[in-house]
Design a protein around this motif. Structure first.
Motif, short mmCIF file in Angstrom:
data_model
loop_
_atom_site.label_atom_id
_atom_site.label_comp_id
_atom_site.label_asym_id
_atom_site.label_seq_id
_atom_site.Cartn_x
_atom_site.Cartn_y
_atom_site.Cartn_z
N MET A 127 0.84 -1.20 0.00
CA MET A 127 0.00 0.00 0.00
C MET A 127 0.87 1.25 0.00
O MET A 127 1.90 1.31 0.69
CB MET A 127 -0.91 0.02 1.24
CG MET A 127 -1.96 -1.08 1.27
SD MET A 127 -3.21 -0.89 0.00
CE MET A 127 -3.89 0.68 0.47
N GLU A 133 -5.25 9.09 0.01
CA GLU A 133 -5.87 8.05 -0.81
C GLU A 133 -4.97 6.82 -0.82
O GLU A 133 -3.78 6.92 -1.11
CB GLU A 133 -6.10 8.54 -2.24
CG GLU A 133 -6.76 7.49 -3.12
CD GLU A 133 -7.02 7.99 -4.53
OE1 GLU A 133 -7.46 7.18 -5.37
OE2 GLU A 133 -6.76 9.18 -4.81
N ALA A 134 -5.57 5.67 -0.48
CA ALA A 134 -4.82 4.42 -0.47
C ALA A 134 -4.71 3.89 -1.89
O ALA A 134 -5.71 3.71 -2.58
CB ALA A 134 -5.53 3.39 0.42
N ASP A 156 -9.59 -6.03 -3.64
CA ASP A 156 -10.36 -4.98 -2.97
C ASP A 156 -10.47 -5.25 -1.47
O ASP A 156 -10.31 -4.34 -0.64
CB ASP A 156 -11.76 -4.89 -3.59
CG ASP A 156 -11.86 -3.69 -4.53
OD1 ASP A 156 -10.83 -3.07 -4.82
OD2 ASP A 156 -12.99 -3.37 -4.96
N VAL A 170 -7.21 -4.49 0.18
CA VAL A 170 -6.95 -3.04 0.24
C VAL A 170 -7.77 -2.39 1.34
O VAL A 170 -7.27 -1.55 2.12
CB VAL A 170 -7.24 -2.40 -1.13
CG1 VAL A 170 -7.24 -0.88 -1.01
CG2 VAL A 170 -6.21 -2.85 -2.16
N ILE A 171 -9.07 -2.76 1.44
CA ILE A 171 -9.94 -2.15 2.46
C ILE A 171 -9.40 -2.45 3.85
O ILE A 171 -9.31 -1.56 4.72
CB ILE A 171 -11.38 -2.66 2.29
CG1 ILE A 171 -11.99 -2.14 0.98
CG2 ILE A 171 -12.25 -2.23 3.47
CD1 ILE A 171 -13.35 -2.74 0.66
N ALA A 186 -6.00 -0.58 4.39
CA ALA A 186 -6.20 0.86 4.51
C ALA A 186 -6.79 1.22 5.87
O ALA A 186 -6.40 2.23 6.49
CB ALA A 186 -7.09 1.36 3.38
N CYS A 187 -7.73 0.42 6.34
CA CYS A 187 -8.33 0.70 7.64
C CYS A 187 -7.30 0.54 8.76
O CYS A 187 -7.26 1.35 9.71
CB CYS A 187 -9.53 -0.22 7.88
SG CYS A 187 -10.98 0.18 6.87
N VAL A 216 -10.46 4.99 -0.14
CA VAL A 216 -10.19 3.69 -0.77
C VAL A 216 -11.04 3.58 -2.03
O VAL A 216 -12.24 3.86 -2.01
CB VAL A 216 -10.51 2.52 0.18
CG1 VAL A 216 -10.25 1.19 -0.52
CG2 VAL A 216 -9.69 2.62 1.45
N ASN A 217 -10.43 3.18 -3.12
CA ASN A 217 -11.16 2.95 -4.37
C ASN A 217 -11.85 1.58 -4.33
O ASN A 217 -11.26 0.59 -3.92
CB ASN A 217 -10.20 2.99 -5.57
CG ASN A 217 -9.69 4.39 -5.83
OD1 ASN A 217 -10.38 5.21 -6.42
ND2 ASN A 217 -8.46 4.67 -5.38
#
Length: 758
Positions: A519, A536-537, A568, A571-572, A575-576, A593-594
């Protein structure tokens, strides 16, 4: 015409009275014969004539009442009952004229005619075979069983009967009636067939045949031993069999479809296939046991066995012919496409391999119809099948003798061009594209074919036919990517690109499990104060061979293959966790997060987001989900409901790359967004003083204010761009001007205010 009657048809009162009268006649005859009262022979004859005549009348009525498909069956059965009544009448007249047992040619002819019509009726029943060959096969099965009964009957009944007693041909023929009964029973079992409901009428008629067979067997035994006299109690069995035929007319016709079987016919059980051959073994044993001490075989047994061998040979000839027809049908099913009539994949592969073994130039032209799924979705699969058939016919005409066209499956076709080629594969592709152009009126209907075509020619780089087909497939997808309704020839560059793409996809499947993803975070700053408010991650892939790859290099592949869902989720969660660590230094910062379009359609989206926040201890207000404008607009009502639930929880929703999609104001009312991100394509033109770009950014900023949405200007790289978006009134900015994507450890020092004027 479909008829499905659940209950027996109602008969008029006269019909019921007739049935009661027939039952009374049979019961009265039974009592009379068993009691041995005077005139038993005449009572027996009159009872048989009366009941058979009554059954004939009922069969005529059934022929008129039942559907056309059953009229022949009942008409033939009516003729059988009429012949039985007439034969018994002649029998009675001749017996009263002084003949003890009148086995005369006339009586024998009438009874034999009844056997013929009864057998024909069984073959014409609804369950009977449709073809003449099938009817002949069923008839021969019955004849085989009947003939096999001759040596068995000789062994059990006639062995102790002198030859002189069997010298009269007519008398001997009369002794063969049990054989005919067994033949008819065999045919009835055959036509009833497995896997279909048994028609009650056939069941009752079968019971009548069984009673008649038993009666004829007892009669033959008594006659052979000279102990039969007219009026014997066994005589009641014949009117009883006629009574059951009349009773069978009361049942409704069987349910039927529109001439086609609703389900596939099941395979017959083993005993059904072996039925005509099982008695043959018993016949062989009976022949051996019936040989006289002199070594001779009784004449009747010898004639019966010769006839049995002849019928068996004929039956096997029919079976061999049927097997040949079946082999031909199986070959057609195995090597041709049933919808279009073209050769199928198996045939194409065999021809291709044969052409490669023969040497010479070989090329494959692969076609895939464009937009065929939309035709199925819009007009249904029947319309899709018609389109495939007409398209195949057009392509067959376009190819002509210059190649072999086949349907490989679905909407994919292929043409094999081998040997001396009068036209090049490219020229053939042009002809195919021209043949698939819509005819007048097809464009208005919205159903017309087009195709993407790939061409591959066999060369040193190929080791087998699979390599050639792979290259044609690569070229075909290249044609689709170039705009469809076109053709491409496979080149070394296309092949290397496709192979590299396939290898990258294979590596991507292991990336998450092997911890190859990492990341990076790009800061989002408050333009008024220069403070980093969010980040933004951005996911990166540390490929073991290619190094660190940007999202543009692998995320499109992940979306095509469905791997984006696993990426996804990773990433979530990452990122959290990173945001929770970050908020220990700056409690008010957030992370963006996208989310891929495919993830929006997942019913577990809310559970994934809330689970990630719960595991990291991150409050919902600290998370922003960025979604592209096109993904939101193409989403269903269920997608919008999920986003609304997330927003109600406190999660922020950002529309990414705003201005590059549909940008419909009506969708802004529906989408539960909290902020807009102005696309970098507009911000980048602010450097050159582009008035239109300036007006666009200003308009979006005002629009966001009207909808109470925050604004982030993406792609700010220069001081001039920073000054412009600040002057317009954008509150936040993102871009290289404020920081490049970096690891979390490098981002932490930027939590202090940034010199915005720098």
């Amino acid at each position: 015409m479909s008829l499905a009657v659940a209950a027996p048809a109602r008969h008029p009162l006269a019909g019921r009275v007739g049935l009661v009268a027939a039952v009374v006649v049979v019961l009265g005859e039974m009592i009379w014969l068993v009691a041995g009262l005077p005139g038993a022979a005449l009572v027996s004859d009159l009872g048989a004539m009366a009941v058979s005549s009554w059954a004939a009348v009922l069969c005529v009525g059934a022929a008129r009442r039942h559907p056309h498909a059953l009229r022949r069956f009942w008409s033939l059965l009516a003729a059988t009952m009429m012949l039985a009544a007439l034969g018994r009448t002649v029998w009675t007249i001749e017996r009263l004229g002084g003949i003890g047992l009148p086995h005369t040619p006339l009586v024998g002819g009438l009874f034999t005619a009844g056997i013929v019509t009864g057998t024909a009726a069984l073959l014409c029943s609804r369950a009977g075979p449709r073809s003449l060959i099938g009817q002949a096969r069923t008839l021969l099965d019955g004849v085989i069983v009947g003939l096999a009964l001759i040596p068995i009957g000789w062994l059990l009944v006639f062995r102790d009967v002198a030859d002189a007693d069997l010298a009269d041909p007519l008398r001997t023929f009369g002794l063969l009636y049990p054989m005919f009964d067994l033949m008819q029973l065999t045919i009835l079992v055959a036509v009833a067939g497995p896997g279909r409901p048994m028609w009650r009428s056939l069941t009752v008629i079968g019971a009548g045949l069984a009673i008649r067979a038993g009666a004829d067997t007892v009669y033959v035994s008594l006659v052979a031993h000279g102990s039969y006299a007219p009026g014997h109690p066994v005589d009641v069995c014949w009117p009883l069999s006629y009574l059951l035929v009349g009773l069978a007319t009361r049942y409704p016709p069987p349910a039927c479809g529109d001439g086609e079987e609703d389900v596939e016919s099941p395979l017959p059980p083993w005993w059904r296939v072996a039925l005509p051959y099982l008695p043959v073994g018993g016949a062989i044993v009976a022949v051996m046991l019936s040989r006289r001490p002199t070594g001779q075989t009784p004449h009747l047994v010898f004639v019966g066995m010769m006839a049995l061998l002849g019928v068996l040979a004929l039956r096997q000839g029919l079976a061999a012919n049927e097997n040949l027809r079946l082999v031909g049908r199986l070959r057609r099913l195995a090597y041709s496409d049933q919808l279009t009539g073209l050769p199928n994949r198996l045939t194409f592969i065999r021809r291709l391999r044969r052409a490669l073994r023969a040497g010479g130039p070989v090329a494959v032209v692969l076609l895939d119809l464009d937009g065929f799924k939309q035709v199925n979705d819009r007009f249904g699969h029947a319309a899709g099948d018609r389109l495939l058939s007409t398209t195949a016919e057009r392509m067959r005409d376009a190819v002509g003798p210059d190649g072999m066209i086949a349907r490989l499956g679905g909407d994919e076709f292929a043409v094999l061009v081998a040997g001396d080629r009068p036209v090049s594969p490219e020229r053939l592709a042009v002809r195919l594209l021209a043949a698939l152009e819509p005819l007048p009126g097809e464009e208005d209907l919205g159903v017309h074919p087009s195709a993407s075509i790939g061409i591959a020619e066999y060369g040193p780089q190929h080791t087998s036919h699979t390599d050639l087909l792979r290259d044609a497939d690569i070229a075909m997808y290249a044609a689709k990517a170039s705009g469809k309704s076109a053709y491409r020839t496979c080149t070394a560059e296309l092949r290397e690109s496709a192979v590299g793409r396939a290898e990258l996809i294979a590596d991507l499947r292991r990336a998450v499990d092997e911890g190859q993803l990492l990341m990076e975070f790009q800061p989002i700053v408050d333009l008024a104060t220069g403070t980093v408010r969010s980040a933004e991650a951005l996911v990166r892939w540390r490929h073991p061979r290619l190094g660190v790859l940007t999202p543009a290099r692998f995320l499109p592949l992940a979306e095509e293959t469905g791997l984006i869902l696993g990426i996804d989720r990773w990433v979530i969660h990452e990122a959290c966790r990173a945001a929770a660590t970050w908020r220990e230094h700056a409690p008010e910062v957030t992370v963006a997060v996208n989310i891929a379009a495919a993830h929006l359609c997942r019913p577990d989206l809310i559970a994934t987001v809330t689970g990630a926040m719960g595991a990291a201890g991150l409050p919902p207000r600290a998370l922003t989900l960025e979604l592209t404008e096109s993904a939101l607009i193409e989403g269903s009502e269920a997608v919008l409901d999920r986003l609304a639930q997330l927003r109600d929880l406190g999660v922020r929703i950002a529309i990414d790359d705003f201005g590059t999609g549909y940008s419909s104001l009506s969708y802004l009312h529906r989408i539960p967004a909290t902020e807009l991100k102005i696309d970098r394509s507009f911000v980048s033109r602010l450097d050159a003083g582009d008035a239109r770009a300036y007006a666009t950014v200003e308009m979006v900023n005002r629009l966001a204010g009207a909808f109470d949405l925050a604004v982030v200007a993406e792609g700010v790289e220069t001081g001039a761009q920073h000054a412009a978006v600040t002057a317009i009134g954008c509150r936040q900015g993102q871009g290289w001007r404020y920081g490049r994507p970096t690891a979390l450890s490098d981002l932490l020092p930027t939590l202090v205010p940034v010199d915005a004027a720098r």
